[in-house]
Design a protein around this motif. Structure first.
Motif, mmCIF file in Angstrom:
data_model
loop_
_atom_site.group_PDB
_atom_site.id
_atom_site.type_symbol
_atom_site.label_atom_id
_atom_site.label_comp_id
_atom_site.label_asym_id
_atom_site.label_seq_id
_atom_site.Cartn_x
_atom_site.Cartn_y
_atom_site.Cartn_z
ATOM 1 N N PHE A 179 6.643 -0.561 7.096
ATOM 2 C CA PHE A 179 5.296 -1.090 6.936
ATOM 3 C C PHE A 179 4.809 -0.976 5.497
ATOM 4 O O PHE A 179 4.872 0.075 4.895
ATOM 5 C CB PHE A 179 4.319 -0.352 7.854
ATOM 6 N N GLY A 180 4.350 -2.081 4.979
ATOM 7 C CA GLY A 180 3.746 -2.094 3.657
ATOM 8 C C GLY A 180 4.721 -2.132 2.502
ATOM 9 O O GLY A 180 4.301 -2.200 1.365
ATOM 10 N N ASP B 237 -3.883 5.279 4.623
ATOM 11 C CA ASP B 237 -4.717 4.876 3.493
ATOM 12 C C ASP B 237 -3.937 5.167 2.219
ATOM 13 O O ASP B 237 -3.999 6.260 1.675
ATOM 14 C CB ASP B 237 -6.038 5.639 3.495
ATOM 15 N N ARG B 238 -3.154 4.192 1.794
ATOM 16 C CA ARG B 238 -2.391 4.322 0.550
ATOM 17 C C ARG B 238 -2.997 3.372 -0.469
ATOM 18 O O ARG B 238 -2.437 2.340 -0.803
ATOM 19 C CB ARG B 238 -0.917 3.994 0.800
ATOM 20 N N THR B 239 -4.189 3.706 -0.917
ATOM 21 C CA THR B 239 -4.902 2.812 -1.825
ATOM 22 C C THR B 239 -4.163 2.624 -3.145
ATOM 23 O O THR B 239 -4.344 1.607 -3.804
ATOM 24 C CB THR B 239 -6.336 3.316 -2.095
ATOM 25 N N MET C 74 -3.831 -0.313 3.758
ATOM 26 C CA MET C 74 -4.781 0.396 4.600
ATOM 27 C C MET C 74 -4.582 -0.081 6.032
ATOM 28 O O MET C 74 -4.428 -1.284 6.257
ATOM 29 C CB MET C 74 -6.206 0.127 4.152
ATOM 30 N N TYR C 75 -4.567 0.851 6.982
ATOM 31 C CA TYR C 75 -4.330 0.510 8.383
ATOM 32 C C TYR C 75 -4.988 1.559 9.271
ATOM 33 O O TYR C 75 -4.965 2.744 8.962
ATOM 34 C CB TYR C 75 -2.822 0.464 8.672
ATOM 35 N N PHE D 213 -3.058 -5.344 -0.114
ATOM 36 C CA PHE D 213 -3.343 -6.078 -1.341
ATOM 37 C C PHE D 213 -2.399 -5.562 -2.417
ATOM 38 O O PHE D 213 -2.562 -4.445 -2.891
ATOM 39 C CB PHE D 213 -4.786 -5.836 -1.795
ATOM 40 N N THR D 214 -1.399 -6.348 -2.784
ATOM 41 C CA THR D 214 -0.460 -5.959 -3.828
ATOM 42 C C THR D 214 -0.317 -7.118 -4.811
ATOM 43 O O THR D 214 -0.903 -8.190 -4.621
ATOM 44 C CB THR D 214 0.926 -5.621 -3.243
#
Length: 149
Positions: free
Chosen positions: A12-13, A38-40, A45-46, A76-77
């Motif tokens: 994921f992500g 929450d890996r800002t 974010m999930y 958002f990347t």
């Protein structure tokens, strides 16, 4: 999003494929569950929660059943943008290799665009084109995950 932190075939992500051909068999069942990420710093974010979740996996095969659940996620990347909200009444799914079929009732709503493809859903009905290609109607559908090749 499937309501879990690690998606089948992709971490994921990250968009990184995971090797499932030598995966040992395992099964799990939960009464209720909740997860938050929450890996800002890398734009992920999930949050999700639900009641009733059973899963079995072995090598390239997966089977999953979920009761009522809800989740929201955003990514958002530099390479992608995704925002999705999901409310699901019930679902069962099975996958073998790159093919996954789902039978359920959900109201997924959101969009995603990036290097891996384009996705759009409204009230569980929509499509994805790219590494994952498929369509869904009110939460039931079929998907082909070419990133597993």
């Amino acid at each position: 999003w499937s309501g879990g932190i690690v998606k089948k075939g992709l971490e994921f992500g990250t968009g990184k494929p995971t090797n499932t051909t030598d995966r040992p068999g395992k099964a799990s069942a939960k009464n209720s569950y909740a997860a938050a990420v929450d890996r800002t710093d890398d734009g992920v974010m999930y949050a999700g929660a639900g009641w009733g979740h059973a899963r079995a996996e072995w090598r390239i095969f997966d089977a999953e059943a979920k009761g009522p659940n809800a989740s929201v996620g955003a990514e958002f990347t530099d390479e992608s943008f995704k925002a999705m909200a999901k409310a699901e009444v019930i679902s069962v799914s099975a996958s073998a290799g790159i093919t996954k079929a789902t039978l359920g009732l959900s109201a997924d709503t959101g969009v995603g665009i990036g290097k891996s493809g384009v996705e759009a859903k409204f009230l569980g009905t929509g499509f994805s084109i790219g590494r994952k290609t498929g369509f869904s109607l009110f939460g039931s559908g079929i998907e082909f995950d070419f990133s597993k090749w």
